[in-house]
Enzyme design. Structure first.
Site, mmCIF file in Angstrom:
data_model
loop_
_atom_site.group_PDB
_atom_site.id
_atom_site.type_symbol
_atom_site.label_atom_id
_atom_site.label_comp_id
_atom_site.label_asym_id
_atom_site.label_seq_id
_atom_site.Cartn_x
_atom_site.Cartn_y
_atom_site.Cartn_z
ATOM 1 N N GLN A 1 34.762 42.340 39.158
ATOM 2 C CA GLN A 1 34.791 42.454 37.701
ATOM 3 C C GLN A 1 33.482 42.010 37.061
ATOM 4 O O GLN A 1 33.230 42.327 35.908
ATOM 5 C CB GLN A 1 35.948 41.643 37.117
ATOM 6 C CG GLN A 1 37.310 42.207 37.439
ATOM 7 C CD GLN A 1 38.379 41.372 36.804
ATOM 8 O OE1 GLN A 1 38.846 40.407 37.398
ATOM 9 N NE2 GLN A 1 38.755 41.733 35.583
ATOM 10 N N CYS B 1 44.086 42.555 31.425
ATOM 11 C CA CYS B 1 42.932 42.439 32.310
ATOM 12 C C CYS B 1 41.659 42.378 31.474
ATOM 13 O O CYS B 1 41.516 43.127 30.501
ATOM 14 C CB CYS B 1 42.893 43.649 33.248
ATOM 15 S SG CYS B 1 41.549 43.636 34.426
ATOM 16 N N HIS C 1 47.432 40.462 41.225
ATOM 17 C CA HIS C 1 46.584 41.164 40.254
ATOM 18 C C HIS C 1 45.115 40.998 40.633
ATOM 19 O O HIS C 1 44.368 41.978 40.696
ATOM 20 C CB HIS C 1 46.839 40.609 38.846
ATOM 21 C CG HIS C 1 45.932 41.152 37.798
ATOM 22 N ND1 HIS C 1 46.359 42.020 36.830
ATOM 23 C CD2 HIS C 1 44.609 40.965 37.562
ATOM 24 C CE1 HIS C 1 45.341 42.341 36.041
ATOM 25 N NE2 HIS C 1 44.255 41.702 36.475
ATOM 26 N N GLU C 2 44.692 39.757 40.873
ATOM 27 C CA GLU C 2 43.278 39.509 41.176
ATOM 28 C C GLU C 2 42.884 40.113 42.518
ATOM 29 O O GLU C 2 41.791 40.675 42.650
ATOM 30 C CB GLU C 2 42.971 38.009 41.138
ATOM 31 C CG GLU C 2 43.160 37.366 39.777
ATOM 32 C CD GLU C 2 42.445 38.071 38.635
ATOM 33 O OE1 GLU C 2 41.375 38.668 38.852
ATOM 34 O OE2 GLU C 2 42.967 38.030 37.508
ATOM 35 N N HIS D 1 41.935 43.780 42.540
ATOM 36 C CA HIS D 1 40.544 44.088 42.177
ATOM 37 C C HIS D 1 39.652 44.176 43.410
ATOM 38 O O HIS D 1 38.696 44.953 43.425
ATOM 39 C CB HIS D 1 39.982 43.034 41.216
ATOM 40 C CG HIS D 1 40.445 43.186 39.809
ATOM 41 N ND1 HIS D 1 40.150 44.294 39.032
ATOM 42 C CD2 HIS D 1 41.185 42.362 39.024
ATOM 43 C CE1 HIS D 1 40.684 44.140 37.836
ATOM 44 N NE2 HIS D 1 41.315 42.983 37.799
#
Length: 176
Positions: free
Chosen positions: A54, A102, A144-145, A148
């Site tokens: 990210q 997000c 969720h993380e 990525h």
């Protein structure tokens, strides 16, 4: 510490698989400084977590923390956590639905099904092994993380697109 630029949906790095962090890299001054910057950036934008891709770095590293977070006011606390090369194993078939947002998809929330219980294996910022069981909201944040790191965003997992809402509207009108 520096606040890093957060990649937004559409940036090609968000769709790439991240590379493993070599064990000998973990203790380096440069990698430790990067982790500090990742944490500072997460705090700056009130994120529950932030993954290296990210911020334009294709490494398998994640930071998480939820304490008095205005974006997640009713969520249980998660202590500051650094995960390097995390691997998730679902424990059972039970799922929970979590309202997710997000930092790479600013202002949008949607309901995402996640495994209710997971086993997490990773290294911490000192390179020590982590082997933990997570349930509920903390398990959802980990998933969720870690998504990525594999080039996925929460929108990829939303089953019912009618749940997608701008955060302002969700706060104003409530969940449907």
């Amino acid at each position: 510490m520096a606040i890093l630029k957060v990649a937004r949906l559409g940036h090609p790095l968000l769709r790439e698989r991240s590379l493993e962090v070599a064990p000998e890299e973990i203790g380096t001054e440069a990698f430790q400084a990067f982790l500090d910057d990742l944490i500072a950036t997460m705090h700056e934008y009130d994120g529950a977590g932030l993954a290296a891709p990210q911020v334009h770095v294709l490494k398998r590293a994640v930071v998480m923390q939820v304490e008095n977070n205005p974006r997640y006011p009713d969520s249980p606390p998660i202590p500051l956590t650094v995960l390097i090369n995390p691997v998730i194993e679902p424990l059972g078939d039970e799922e929970i639905e979590v309202w997710e947002g997000c930092l790479s998809v600013p202002g949008i929330r949607g309901k995402v099904p996640r495994h209710a219980r997971i086993r997490l294996r990773a290294r911490d910022r000192r390179g020590r092994e982590i082997d933990e069981i997570h349930e509920g909201f903390p398990a959802a944040v980990v998933q969720h993380e870690c998504d990525h790191l594999d080039g996925r965003v929460f929108l990829d997992r939303v089953r019912d697109t009618t749940t997608l809402s701008f955060l302002e509207e969700l706060r104003r009108y409530g969940p449907r």
